[in-house]
Design a protein around this motif. Sequence first.
Motif, mmCIF file in Angstrom:
data_model
loop_
_atom_site.group_PDB
_atom_site.id
_atom_site.type_symbol
_atom_site.label_atom_id
_atom_site.label_comp_id
_atom_site.label_asym_id
_atom_site.label_seq_id
_atom_site.Cartn_x
_atom_site.Cartn_y
_atom_site.Cartn_z
ATOM 1 N N ASP A 1 0.847 -1.252 0.148
ATOM 2 C CA ASP A 1 0.007 -0.045 0.070
ATOM 3 C C ASP A 1 0.863 1.173 0.153
ATOM 4 O O ASP A 1 0.282 2.415 -0.118
ATOM 5 C CB ASP A 1 -1.031 0.063 1.268
ATOM 6 N N TYR A 2 2.159 1.167 0.127
ATOM 7 C CA TYR A 2 2.811 2.316 0.265
ATOM 8 C C TYR A 2 4.185 2.288 -0.869
ATOM 9 O O TYR A 2 4.450 1.192 -1.313
ATOM 10 C CB TYR A 2 3.689 2.365 1.602
ATOM 11 N N PRO A 3 4.678 3.572 -0.977
ATOM 12 C CA PRO A 3 5.565 3.588 -2.324
ATOM 13 C C PRO A 3 6.952 2.765 -2.193
ATOM 14 O O PRO A 3 7.547 2.388 -2.905
ATOM 15 C CB PRO A 3 5.688 4.890 -2.691
ATOM 16 N N ASN A 4 7.389 2.695 -0.585
ATOM 17 C CA ASN A 4 8.506 2.128 -0.360
ATOM 18 C C ASN A 4 8.524 1.471 1.090
ATOM 19 O O ASN A 4 7.428 1.735 1.769
ATOM 20 C CB ASN A 4 9.938 3.173 -0.497
ATOM 21 N N GLU A 5 9.439 0.964 1.388
ATOM 22 C CA GLU A 5 9.382 -0.231 2.824
ATOM 23 C C GLU A 5 9.481 1.085 3.832
ATOM 24 O O GLU A 5 8.779 0.838 4.880
ATOM 25 C CB GLU A 5 10.654 -1.118 2.820
ATOM 26 N N THR A 6 10.468 1.962 3.624
ATOM 27 C CA THR A 6 10.300 2.930 4.792
ATOM 28 C C THR A 6 9.098 3.448 4.988
ATOM 29 O O THR A 6 8.782 3.803 6.178
ATOM 30 C CB THR A 6 11.459 4.069 4.302
ATOM 31 N N ALA A 7 8.417 4.060 4.012
ATOM 32 C CA ALA A 7 7.050 4.605 4.196
ATOM 33 C C ALA A 7 6.115 3.573 5.079
ATOM 34 O O ALA A 7 5.205 3.697 5.932
ATOM 35 C CB ALA A 7 6.331 4.887 2.966
ATOM 36 N N ALA A 8 6.135 2.111 4.689
ATOM 37 C CA ALA A 8 5.354 0.926 5.358
ATOM 38 C C ALA A 8 5.728 0.952 6.796
ATOM 39 O O ALA A 8 4.771 0.881 7.790
ATOM 40 C CB ALA A 8 5.398 -0.242 4.577
ATOM 41 N N LEU A 9 7.024 0.983 7.024
ATOM 42 C CA LEU A 9 7.514 0.911 8.465
ATOM 43 C C LEU A 9 7.091 2.265 9.247
ATOM 44 O O LEU A 9 6.756 1.898 10.483
ATOM 45 C CB LEU A 9 9.060 0.848 8.409
ATOM 46 N N GLN A 10 7.147 3.182 8.518
ATOM 47 C CA GLN A 10 6.569 4.491 9.215
ATOM 48 C C GLN A 10 5.288 4.265 9.752
ATOM 49 O O GLN A 10 4.751 4.925 10.989
ATOM 50 C CB GLN A 10 7.065 5.757 8.489
ATOM 51 N N ALA A 11 4.358 3.902 8.793
ATOM 52 C CA ALA A 11 2.932 3.860 9.019
ATOM 53 C C ALA A 11 2.642 3.008 10.245
ATOM 54 O O ALA A 11 1.910 3.344 11.196
ATOM 55 C CB ALA A 11 2.268 3.386 7.885
ATOM 56 N N VAL A 12 3.334 1.842 10.305
ATOM 57 C CA VAL A 12 3.048 0.676 11.222
ATOM 58 C C VAL A 12 3.716 1.200 12.623
ATOM 59 O O VAL A 12 2.999 1.013 13.637
ATOM 60 C CB VAL A 12 3.731 -0.613 10.946
ATOM 61 N N THR A 13 4.776 1.961 12.594
ATOM 62 C CA THR A 13 5.331 2.675 13.782
ATOM 63 C C THR A 13 4.380 3.437 14.516
ATOM 64 O O THR A 13 4.169 3.455 15.739
ATOM 65 C CB THR A 13 6.854 2.867 13.743
ATOM 66 N N ASP A 14 4.038 4.292 13.675
ATOM 67 C CA ASP A 14 2.738 5.410 13.989
ATOM 68 C C ASP A 14 1.581 4.673 14.608
ATOM 69 O O ASP A 14 1.110 5.119 15.692
ATOM 70 C CB ASP A 14 2.488 6.364 12.814
ATOM 71 N N LYS A 15 1.128 4.005 13.945
ATOM 72 C CA LYS A 15 -0.037 3.033 14.459
ATOM 73 C C LYS A 15 0.056 2.436 15.605
ATOM 74 O O LYS A 15 -0.881 2.474 16.711
ATOM 75 C CB LYS A 15 -0.549 2.202 13.232
ATOM 76 N N LEU A 16 1.209 1.644 16.092
ATOM 77 C CA LEU A 16 1.453 1.162 16.912
ATOM 78 C C LEU A 16 2.192 1.706 18.254
ATOM 79 O O LEU A 16 2.074 0.997 19.236
ATOM 80 C CB LEU A 16 2.287 -0.511 16.715
ATOM 81 N N GLY A 17 2.581 2.854 17.826
ATOM 82 C CA GLY A 17 3.357 3.669 18.991
ATOM 83 C C GLY A 17 4.879 3.011 19.308
ATOM 84 O O GLY A 17 5.210 3.269 20.434
ATOM 85 N N ILE A 18 5.364 2.430 18.292
ATOM 86 C CA ILE A 18 6.699 1.777 18.291
ATOM 87 C C ILE A 18 7.756 2.764 18.243
ATOM 88 O O ILE A 18 7.743 3.985 17.501
ATOM 89 C CB ILE A 18 6.892 0.620 17.307
#
Length: 108
Positions: free
Chosen positions: A25-42
């Motif tokens: 769903d994201y243009p690159n892995e970094t964006a996907a990682l950032q989305a998950v970290t934001d959602k889970l509060g990591i």
Amino acid sequence: MARPSRYPLELRRRAVRMVAEVRDDYPNETAALQAVTDKLGIGSRETLRNWLKQHEIDAGTRPGATTEESAQLKAMKKEIAELKRANEILKAAASFFAAELDRPHTRL
């Protein structure tokens, strides 16, 4: 040696699953990682990236020591350190007693 994670194992597993689900769903892995970290509060993307690497190692898709092997290695290193300390104490005691035997003693 890496310190133990302060995050629960289930959270780490959930985060890895979420990254796999949203990666496309994201243009690159970094964006996907950032989305998950934001959602889970990591704490950071790097933390999550490390979890992904360890998951790949544990799954056998990436070379490296598995979590279980890493724990065994840590326990062995701790045991070696304790044995070295005990050896130093024994050496000091042997040296002390050898010096006591060489010292002239007087009878009372």
